[in-house]
Design a protein around this motif. Structure first.
Motif, PDB file in Angstrom:
ATOM      1  N   LEU A   4       9.983  11.567   8.618  1.00  0.00           N
ATOM      2  CA  LEU A   4       8.823  11.075   7.875  1.00  0.00           C
ATOM      3  C   LEU A   4       8.529   9.609   8.200  1.00  0.00           C
ATOM      4  N   ALA A   5       9.573   8.808   8.387  1.00  0.00           N
ATOM      5  CA  ALA A   5       9.367   7.397   8.721  1.00  0.00           C
ATOM      6  C   ALA A   5       8.670   7.246  10.066  1.00  0.00           C
ATOM      7  N   HIS A   6       9.128   7.977  11.058  1.00  0.00           N
ATOM      8  CA  HIS A   6       8.532   7.849  12.385  1.00  0.00           C
ATOM      9  C   HIS A   6       7.136   8.456  12.433  1.00  0.00           C
ATOM     10  N   ALA A   7       6.938   9.554  11.713  1.00  0.00           N
ATOM     11  CA  ALA A   7       5.594  10.123  11.642  1.00  0.00           C
ATOM     12  C   ALA A   7       4.637   9.167  10.946  1.00  0.00           C
ATOM     13  N   MET A  20       0.837  -1.181   0.000  1.00  0.00           N
ATOM     14  CA  MET A  20       0.000   0.000   0.000  1.00  0.00           C
ATOM     15  C   MET A  20       0.879   1.241   0.000  1.00  0.00           C
ATOM     16  N   THR A  21       0.379   2.287  -0.630  1.00  0.00           N
ATOM     17  CA  THR A  21       1.121   3.534  -0.697  1.00  0.00           C
ATOM     18  C   THR A  21       0.545   4.541   0.282  1.00  0.00           C
ATOM     19  N   LEU A  22       1.431   5.170   1.032  1.00  0.00           N
ATOM     20  CA  LEU A  22       1.021   6.233   1.943  1.00  0.00           C
ATOM     21  C   LEU A  22       1.342   7.554   1.259  1.00  0.00           C
ATOM     22  N   ALA A  23       0.303   8.273   0.849  1.00  0.00           N
ATOM     23  CA  ALA A  23       0.499   9.460   0.035  1.00  0.00           C
ATOM     24  C   ALA A  23       0.426  10.762   0.815  1.00  0.00           C
ATOM     25  N   SER A  24      -0.031  10.714   2.067  1.00  0.00           N
ATOM     26  CA  SER A  24      -0.185  11.933   2.842  1.00  0.00           C
ATOM     27  C   SER A  24      -0.197  11.619   4.326  1.00  0.00           C
ATOM     28  N   LEU A  25       0.332  12.541   5.122  1.00  0.00           N
ATOM     29  CA  LEU A  25       0.233  12.419   6.578  1.00  0.00           C
ATOM     30  C   LEU A  25      -1.064  13.042   7.092  1.00  0.00           C
ATOM     31  N   GLN A  26      -1.836  13.625   6.191  1.00  0.00           N
ATOM     32  CA  GLN A  26      -3.061  14.294   6.600  1.00  0.00           C
ATOM     33  C   GLN A  26      -4.308  13.447   6.335  1.00  0.00           C
ATOM     34  N   ALA A  27      -4.083  12.216   5.878  1.00  0.00           N
ATOM     35  CA  ALA A  27      -5.194  11.295   5.646  1.00  0.00           C
ATOM     36  C   ALA A  27      -4.944  10.016   6.418  1.00  0.00           C
ATOM     37  N   VAL A  28      -5.917   9.568   7.180  1.00  0.00           N
ATOM     38  CA  VAL A  28      -5.765   8.362   7.991  1.00  0.00           C
ATOM     39  C   VAL A  28      -5.764   7.139   7.077  1.00  0.00           C
ATOM     40  N   PRO A  29      -4.725   6.305   7.129  1.00  0.00           N
ATOM     41  CA  PRO A  29      -4.678   5.124   6.262  1.00  0.00           C
ATOM     42  C   PRO A  29      -5.676   4.069   6.708  1.00  0.00           C
ATOM     43  N   GLU A  30      -6.015   3.189   5.788  1.00  0.00           N
ATOM     44  CA  GLU A  30      -6.943   2.099   6.113  1.00  0.00           C
ATOM     45  C   GLU A  30      -6.256   1.095   7.021  1.00  0.00           C
ATOM     46  N   ALA A  31      -6.881   0.794   8.140  1.00  0.00           N
ATOM     47  CA  ALA A  31      -6.317  -0.180   9.078  1.00  0.00           C
ATOM     48  C   ALA A  31      -6.668  -1.595   8.637  1.00  0.00           C
ATOM     49  N   THR A  78       5.770  17.261  14.785  1.00  0.00           N
ATOM     50  CA  THR A  78       5.056  17.580  16.032  1.00  0.00           C
ATOM     51  C   THR A  78       4.578  16.325  16.747  1.00  0.00           C
ATOM     52  N   TRP A  79       4.507  15.199  16.042  1.00  0.00           N
ATOM     53  CA  TRP A  79       4.046  13.956  16.666  1.00  0.00           C
ATOM     54  C   TRP A  79       5.157  13.227  17.407  1.00  0.00           C
ATOM     55  N   LEU A  80       6.411  13.559  17.138  1.00  0.00           N
ATOM     56  CA  LEU A  80       7.532  12.806  17.695  1.00  0.00           C
ATOM     57  C   LEU A  80       7.742  13.122  19.169  1.00  0.00           C
ATOM     58  N   ASP A  81       8.246  12.132  19.898  1.00  0.00           N
ATOM     59  CA  ASP A  81       8.560  12.386  21.304  1.00  0.00           C
ATOM     60  C   ASP A  81       9.971  12.973  21.414  1.00  0.00           C
ATOM     61  N   GLU A  82      10.384  13.264  22.620  1.00  0.00           N
ATOM     62  CA  GLU A  82      11.661  13.948  22.817  1.00  0.00           C
ATOM     63  C   GLU A  82      12.835  13.105  22.344  1.00  0.00           C
ATOM     64  N   ALA A  83      12.795  11.803  22.585  1.00  0.00           N
ATOM     65  CA  ALA A  83      13.895  10.940  22.155  1.00  0.00           C
ATOM     66  C   ALA A  83      13.986  10.903  20.631  1.00  0.00           C
ATOM     67  N   GLU A  84      12.850  10.869  19.948  1.00  0.00           N
ATOM     68  CA  GLU A  84      12.860  10.876  18.487  1.00  0.00           C
ATOM     69  C   GLU A  84      13.398  12.193  17.949  1.00  0.00           C
TER      70      GLU A  84
END
Length: 232
Positions: A62-65, A1-12, A38-44
């Protein structure tokens, strides 16, 4: 599957079976990079800032997000609320083995290289790896199993048909690293100990794991490893 955006929830994957998401980092603009950060924690954030090269830093964020987005979709939480953890290392027992999302009923693995990111989520142990073709596969082939080194060298010298040396190296390396990430020890186990092959065989079995190539663009190689069952 292709993830094309961080602003759209992918199909689970409701049944918990294997899902593999791929993203091309060049297609994501600075607005999405900033959102993901903004989603990453301090260690990331500390780890991201440790990369000197901007392309590596970008791929990491981008990978961790993306992993947070996919895991959030699979577990019903917001990406920023996914809590990273680690399984025990099979070598020493310390908590630096395979990554985990605390409290989640699924397992995951992620991999990134400049240009490409892969995330795998499954209901059991899983490992995934994506690699860019190297400039000198023969020089690096000595890191792999001796039979794989022979195959890559033969391909480079034109005495083995069926694949270029760069393709063969990346196949073997991504298969090996996906397997080692899956068992949770990573490169703590010497890659030259396990033979996964350099040929076009779509899947292999090793020590109870099924290892399959993942389709990625020209110039890359990728694989996913699953414990105990073939890929669905």
């Amino acid at each position: 599957m292709t993830l094309a955006s961080l602003q759209a929830v992918p199909e689970a994957r409701a049944d918990g079976s294997l899902g593999v998401w791929r993203m091309e980092t060049e297609r994501f603009g600075d607005d999405e990079l900033d959102l993901g950060a903004t989603w990453l924690d301090e260690a990331e954030r500390r780890q991201a800032s440790s990369y000197v090269r901007a392309e590596l830093r970008r791929a990491y964020v981008l990978a961790h997000a993306a992993a947070r987005l996919v895991l959030g979709a699979a577990t019903g939480v917001a990406p920023a609320d996914v809590v990273w953890g680690r399984h025990a290392c099979p070598g020493c027992g310390e908590r630096h083995g395979r990554p985990r999302a605390e409290g989640a009923p699924v397992e995951f693995s992620l991999s990134h290289t400049p240009g490409q990111v892969l995330i795998a989520v499954a209901d059991g142990p899983v490992g995934v790896d994506v690699e860019r073709h190297p400039d000198d596969p023969v020089a690096l082939s000595g890191l792999l199993h001796p039979r794989e080194t022979e195959e890559i060298t033969a391909a480079a010298h034109g005495t083995l048909d069926g694949g270029r040396a760069t393709v063969r190296f990346t196949r073997a390396w991504s298969r090996t690293e996906a397997y080692l990430k899956g068992i949770g020890i990573g490169l703590g186990r010497d890659p030259h100990l396990d033979y996964l092959g350099t040929d076009e065989a779509p899947g292999r079995s090793i020590a109870g794991w099924a290892v399959h190539d993942v389709r990625v663009p020209e110039g890359y190689g990728a694989a996913v490893a699953l414990l105990g069952r073939p890929r669905p």
